[in-house]
Design an enzyme around this catalytic site. Structure first.
Site, mmCIF file in Angstrom:
data_model
loop_
_atom_site.group_PDB
_atom_site.id
_atom_site.type_symbol
_atom_site.label_atom_id
_atom_site.label_comp_id
_atom_site.label_asym_id
_atom_site.label_seq_id
_atom_site.Cartn_x
_atom_site.Cartn_y
_atom_site.Cartn_z
ATOM 1 N N TYR A 75 -12.490 -7.457 -22.744
ATOM 2 C CA TYR A 75 -11.138 -7.852 -23.147
ATOM 3 C C TYR A 75 -10.736 -9.149 -22.459
ATOM 4 O O TYR A 75 -10.148 -10.035 -23.072
ATOM 5 C CB TYR A 75 -10.120 -6.753 -22.805
ATOM 6 C CG TYR A 75 -8.744 -7.083 -23.345
ATOM 7 C CD1 TYR A 75 -8.378 -6.679 -24.623
ATOM 8 C CD2 TYR A 75 -7.841 -7.842 -22.606
ATOM 9 C CE1 TYR A 75 -7.146 -7.009 -25.152
ATOM 10 C CE2 TYR A 75 -6.609 -8.185 -23.128
ATOM 11 C CZ TYR A 75 -6.262 -7.770 -24.406
ATOM 12 O OH TYR A 75 -5.039 -8.114 -24.922
ATOM 13 N N LYS A 260 -14.358 -24.138 -41.128
ATOM 14 C CA LYS A 260 -14.843 -25.267 -41.940
ATOM 15 C C LYS A 260 -16.013 -25.940 -41.234
ATOM 16 O O LYS A 260 -17.091 -25.365 -41.131
ATOM 17 C CB LYS A 260 -13.704 -26.248 -42.221
ATOM 18 C CG LYS A 260 -12.748 -25.774 -43.321
ATOM 19 C CD LYS A 260 -11.689 -24.871 -42.806
ATOM 20 C CE LYS A 260 -10.543 -24.634 -43.759
ATOM 21 N NZ LYS A 260 -9.598 -23.647 -43.208
ATOM 22 N N ARG A 384 -4.780 -27.668 -56.728
ATOM 23 C CA ARG A 384 -4.151 -28.409 -55.631
ATOM 24 C C ARG A 384 -3.173 -29.392 -56.269
ATOM 25 O O ARG A 384 -3.466 -30.571 -56.433
ATOM 26 C CB ARG A 384 -5.175 -29.145 -54.774
ATOM 27 C CG ARG A 384 -6.048 -28.243 -53.924
ATOM 28 C CD ARG A 384 -5.480 -27.844 -52.578
ATOM 29 N NE ARG A 384 -4.646 -26.680 -52.520
ATOM 30 C CZ ARG A 384 -4.615 -25.841 -51.474
ATOM 31 N NH1 ARG A 384 -5.409 -26.002 -50.453
ATOM 32 N NH2 ARG A 384 -3.780 -24.824 -51.453
HETATM 33 N N1 F0G Z 1 -5.918 -27.668 -41.881
HETATM 34 C C1 F0G Z 1 -6.657 -28.001 -42.955
HETATM 35 C C2 F0G Z 1 -6.897 -29.438 -43.262
HETATM 36 C C3 F0G Z 1 -7.183 -26.995 -43.781
HETATM 37 O O1 F0G Z 1 -7.913 -27.344 -44.834
HETATM 38 C C4 F0G Z 1 -6.935 -25.633 -43.463
HETATM 39 C C5 F0G Z 1 -7.429 -24.574 -44.319
HETATM 40 C C6 F0G Z 1 -6.171 -25.344 -42.339
HETATM 41 C C7 F0G Z 1 -5.678 -26.388 -41.569
HETATM 42 C C8 F0G Z 1 -5.838 -23.928 -41.952
HETATM 43 O O2 F0G Z 1 -6.936 -23.300 -41.405
HETATM 44 O O3 F0G Z 1 -7.458 -21.484 -43.033
HETATM 45 O O4 F0G Z 1 -8.351 -21.433 -40.715
HETATM 46 O O5 F0G Z 1 -5.945 -21.022 -41.128
HETATM 47 N N2 F0G Z 1 -7.835 -24.780 -45.483
HETATM 48 C C9 F0G Z 1 -8.441 -23.823 -46.390
HETATM 49 C C10 F0G Z 1 -8.781 -24.500 -47.678
HETATM 50 C C11 F0G Z 1 -7.683 -22.564 -46.557
HETATM 51 O O6 F0G Z 1 -9.244 -23.797 -48.582
HETATM 52 O O7 F0G Z 1 -8.629 -25.715 -47.780
HETATM 53 P P1 F0G Z 1 -7.181 -21.709 -41.590
#
Ligand code: F0G
Length: 461
Positions: A75, A260, A384
């Site tokens: 933990y 990502k 988008r």
């Molecule tokens: N910033 C960017 C540029 C993103 O593309 C995402 C998520 C996030 C922040 C948030 O991160 O999903 O880990 O909470 N993008 C995904 C997409 C959902 O499909 O573009 P997360």
């Protein structure tokens, strides 16, 4: 006869496979209707090639899977956290590392720490979750990206750049009301477009003069570094890892979705240089994410992220990753399909306005196009455009963005060139039949991040 050009290939071979299922047109008609014409509401079992997102959908390497077996599930003080922390410090250079369950967890904590009611947060185009957390904390996002970013056809090599005059105006007009500038690298909503190193250096210098922090959204920073290496004067001989480190050096901290670039299925972090800010963040962390040595991740998740971070900045990996996106884009372009140019880092963005000029933006052309592509082949993309942009929190009006796009997002290391061919052919067939596609009307609208759960029906019904 000498070859005109030599092919490149992925720097890996495949040792485990996962079956996917081709459905019939009748099955897809039923599925998309049940999903209210929203690709987010489809079951993945009804999808053939899943290009919804590159988030958490990467194939992990043998090194990542074996590291997961070393997960320390203590933990507190987990050994996995210290390996994770070391990878973040080594790759991105920040001193303080705060783990979170994913990117939006980091955005929430950062927004709550820095934003006061009435503050203004400039950024290079909005991202959905980022802007929502800024607004929930009482702030207002303002767009300072260069104008070219809003034009799908502009060939500008760095459409993620910030317009320094726009930024300066916001800083001058809002003294003590700008807690930080939020810089995406790359810019997702503009089509995965990069910011140049030169521009980020100038932004950082300007902000330092005004005593304002620069916070990177480093979610796709390795892809951004690749474009810098390929396009920016004097950068061609440098390693991706060096460029990533230098980009982060032009900022005071970052939020990261490890789903990502870092090649993990879940995870994220907030990283900053200020100990004071890190302490404030850890105070909130224990309430919303978890203890400061796990932040919502299991020990094995932190191991996968640590190894994934290392792999994400390897030159041969990133070249093949972006190269696959370019392959799909060039194919579509060759057939005259309107896409956002230049081709971005994580996906191909179809220009739905140019694709469906007969569908007005109030009838959500990008949403209709994503549904039509699914119907044709079972390829899942996402909207988008106006649906993602949502409503202005003050006026309640729908925001109608200049960019009305469909994103074909490529997961990392998952699909082959043949999958790209099938996808391109499907989009082309839909393009040929585009006059038959009609607009949609929204029948259910959730309050927050409506694109995830909204439902639609065809306008004629
Ligand atoms: N910033 C960017 C540029 C993103 O593309 C995402 C998520 C996030 C922040 C948030 O991160 O999903 O880990 O909470 N993008 C995904 C997409 C959902 O499909 O573009 P997360």
């Amino acid at each position: 006869m000498p070859l005109e050009r030599r092919s490149w290939a992925e720097p890996f071979r495949i040792k485990m496979v996962e079956s996917i299922r081709l459905t019939t047109r009748a099955q897809r008609e039923r599925a998309i209707e049940e999903a209210g014409y929203n690709t987010f509401l489809l079951r993945s079992a009804d999808v053939y090639i899943d290009l919804l997102t590159d988030s958490g959908t990467s194939a992990m390497s043998d090194r990542q899977w074996s590291a997961m077996m070393m997960g320390d599930e203590a933990y507190a003080g987990s050994a996995s956290f210290y390996r994770f922390e070391e990878a973040v410090r080594r790759t991105y250079g920040y001193k303080q590392v705060i783990p979170t369950h994913q990117g939006r967890g980091a955005e929430h904590i950062l927004s709550r720490c820095l934003i006061k009611e009435g503050d203004v947060i400039p950024g290079n185009m909005y991202f959905t979750t980022t802007r929502l957390h800024q607004e929930l904390a009482g702030g207002r996002f303002t767009d300072v990206i260069i104008d070219e970013a809003h034009d799908p056809a502009s060939p500008h090599p760095f459409k993620g750049n910030i317009d320094l005059d726009k930024l300066k105006r916001v800083l001058v007009e809002n003294p003590r009301r700008v807690p930080y500038v939020c810089v995406g690298a790359t810019v997702n909503m503009a089509g995965g477009q990069p910011i140049s190193l030169e521009n980020l250096r100038a932004v950082y210098a300007l902000c330092q003069r005004y005593g304002v922090l620069v916070m990177l959204d480093a979610t796709r920073i390795a892809e951004n570094a690749y474009f810098i290496q390929q396009r920016e004067a004097g950068q061609a001989g440098r390693k991706i890892a060096q460029i990533v480190l230098e980009l982060c050096g032009c900022s005071d901290g970052c939020t990261m979705s490890a789903k990502k670039d870092p090649l993990a299925n879940i995870g994220g972090f907030l990283a900053v240089n200020s100990k004071e800010l890190a302490d404030a963040a850890c105070n909130l962390l224990v309430a919303y994410e978890g203890l400061q040595t796990y932040g919502g991740m299991a020990g094995r998740d932190m191991e996968a992220v640590a190894v994934g971070i290392d792999e994400s900045v390897q030159d041969d990996h990133i070249r093949a990753r972006v190269g696959q996106v370019e392959y799909l884009g060039e194919k579509l372009r060759g057939w005259g399909v309107p896409i956002v140019m230049p081709i971005g880092g994580h996906g191909i963005f179809l220009d739905a306005r140019a694709f469906l000029p007969h569908v007005p933006q109030e009838q959500y052309p990008a949403q209709a196009l994503a549904a039509a592509i699914y119907l044709d082949s079972g390829v899942r993309s996402m909207e988008r455009g106006a649906v993602s942009a949502g409503r202005d929190p003050v006026t309640g009006e729908e925001r109608m963005p200049k960019l009305e796009l469909v994103r074909l997002t490529i997961p990392r290391r998952v699909y082959t060139q043949a999958h790209m061919d099938v996808t391109a052919e499907s989009v082309y067939c839909v393009f040929e039949e585009r006059k038959q596609i009609q607009g949609l009307r929204m029948t259910y609208e959730p309050k927050l991040l409506r694109f995830f759960q909204a439902r639609f029906s065809e306008c004629s019904v």
